[in-house]
Scaffold this motif. Structure first.
Motif, PDB file in Angstrom:
ATOM      1  N   ARG A 182       0.833  -1.211   0.000  1.00  0.00           N
ATOM      2  CA  ARG A 182       0.000   0.000   0.000  1.00  0.00           C
ATOM      3  C   ARG A 182       0.867   1.261   0.000  1.00  0.00           C
ATOM      4  O   ARG A 182       0.607   2.195  -0.747  1.00  0.00           O
ATOM      5  N   GLU A 219       0.469   3.802  -3.111  1.00  0.00           N
ATOM      6  CA  GLU A 219      -0.077   5.143  -2.913  1.00  0.00           C
ATOM      7  C   GLU A 219       0.979   6.222  -3.133  1.00  0.00           C
ATOM      8  O   GLU A 219       0.657   7.310  -3.598  1.00  0.00           O
ATOM      9  N   GLN A 264      -4.221   3.328  -6.850  1.00  0.00           N
ATOM     10  CA  GLN A 264      -5.344   3.066  -5.951  1.00  0.00           C
ATOM     11  C   GLN A 264      -5.202   1.636  -5.437  1.00  0.00           C
ATOM     12  O   GLN A 264      -4.895   0.720  -6.201  1.00  0.00           O
ATOM     13  N   VAL A 265      -5.428   1.435  -4.141  1.00  0.00           N
ATOM     14  CA  VAL A 265      -5.331   0.115  -3.524  1.00  0.00           C
ATOM     15  C   VAL A 265      -6.712  -0.303  -3.055  1.00  0.00           C
ATOM     16  O   VAL A 265      -7.379   0.436  -2.346  1.00  0.00           O
ATOM     17  N   ILE A 266      -7.132  -1.491  -3.477  1.00  0.00           N
ATOM     18  CA  ILE A 266      -8.477  -1.989  -3.150  1.00  0.00           C
ATOM     19  C   ILE A 266      -8.352  -3.375  -2.537  1.00  0.00           C
ATOM     20  O   ILE A 266      -7.625  -4.227  -3.071  1.00  0.00           O
ATOM     21  N   TRP A 267      -9.062  -3.621  -1.424  1.00  0.00           N
ATOM     22  CA  TRP A 267      -9.120  -4.959  -0.845  1.00  0.00           C
ATOM     23  C   TRP A 267     -10.332  -5.656  -1.420  1.00  0.00           C
ATOM     24  O   TRP A 267     -11.466  -5.210  -1.256  1.00  0.00           O
ATOM     25  N   ASP A 268     -10.114  -6.725  -2.147  1.00  0.00           N
ATOM     26  CA  ASP A 268     -11.182  -7.529  -2.736  1.00  0.00           C
ATOM     27  C   ASP A 268     -11.506  -8.641  -1.748  1.00  0.00           C
ATOM     28  O   ASP A 268     -10.858  -9.687  -1.728  1.00  0.00           O
ATOM     29  N   VAL A 323      -5.499  -8.277  -2.810  1.00  0.00           N
ATOM     30  CA  VAL A 323      -5.273  -6.842  -2.894  1.00  0.00           C
ATOM     31  C   VAL A 323      -5.126  -6.506  -4.366  1.00  0.00           C
ATOM     32  O   VAL A 323      -4.367  -7.146  -5.093  1.00  0.00           O
ATOM     33  N   VAL A 324      -5.869  -5.507  -4.809  1.00  0.00           N
ATOM     34  CA  VAL A 324      -5.850  -5.101  -6.214  1.00  0.00           C
ATOM     35  C   VAL A 324      -5.278  -3.687  -6.291  1.00  0.00           C
ATOM     36  O   VAL A 324      -5.671  -2.810  -5.529  1.00  0.00           O
ATOM     37  N   ARG A 382      -4.639  -0.449  -8.847  1.00  0.00           N
ATOM     38  CA  ARG A 382      -4.997   0.185 -10.128  1.00  0.00           C
ATOM     39  C   ARG A 382      -4.269   1.516 -10.225  1.00  0.00           C
ATOM     40  O   ARG A 382      -4.297   2.304  -9.304  1.00  0.00           O
ATOM     41  N   ARG A 413      -2.883  -7.832  -9.101  1.00  0.00           N
ATOM     42  CA  ARG A 413      -3.646  -8.547  -8.075  1.00  0.00           C
ATOM     43  C   ARG A 413      -2.695  -9.433  -7.277  1.00  0.00           C
ATOM     44  O   ARG A 413      -1.950 -10.219  -7.864  1.00  0.00           O
TER      45      ARG A 413
END
Length: 131
Positions: free
Chosen positions: A41, A45, A50-54, A60-61, A63, A90
């Motif tokens: 992260r 950042e 952008q950091v997304i928790w799926d 962790v994805v 973008r 991913r």
């Protein structure tokens, strides 16, 4: 004359306290089996991704919209054309395979959860966020 000095000391103390609290929250890299592991992260950042928790896929994805200007030589000739696109990566905790733009990449060590943060080998972050 004493009030300004006391006020200055109070302000400086608060600043030092806030700075130390902020610094203690920054996750530090670590070395495991000769491989530097970086906090994903923080790296993402810092590079505008952008950091997304799926939660459904337990992954962790990352973008990142990539916009790089053209690079010109001293004569104005294009050395590297302008680029635009999207980086998608991913990472699954405990897996040494990451998907970067749909391509499976084998990492030297698996992505590791440590203190609630995901760490990945530094080689991967240098490839992801290289200019």
């Amino acid at each position: 004359m004493r009030k300004p000095v006391v006020l200055l000391l109070v302000v400086l103390s608060l600043f030092v306290f806030a700075l130390s609290a902020y610094a203690s929250e920054i996750p530090e890299p670590y070395v495991q089996d000769g491989v530097s592991m970086m906090p994903l992260r923080l790296m993402a950042e810092a590079n505008g991704a952008q950091v997304i928790w799926d939660a459904g896929g337990a992954a962790v994805v990352i973008r990142e919209v990539i916009k790089r200007p053209a690079v010109l030589d001293e004569f104005g000739a294009v050395v590297r054309p302008a680029e635009a696109g999207v980086l998608a990566a991913r990472f699954v905790p405990g897996s040494n395979v990451a998907a970067i733009n749909g391509v499976s990449v084998t990492m030297p060590l698996p992505a590791a959860l440590r203190g609630g943060r995901l760490y990945v080998p530094a080689q991967v972050t240098s490839v992801l966020f290289a200019d």
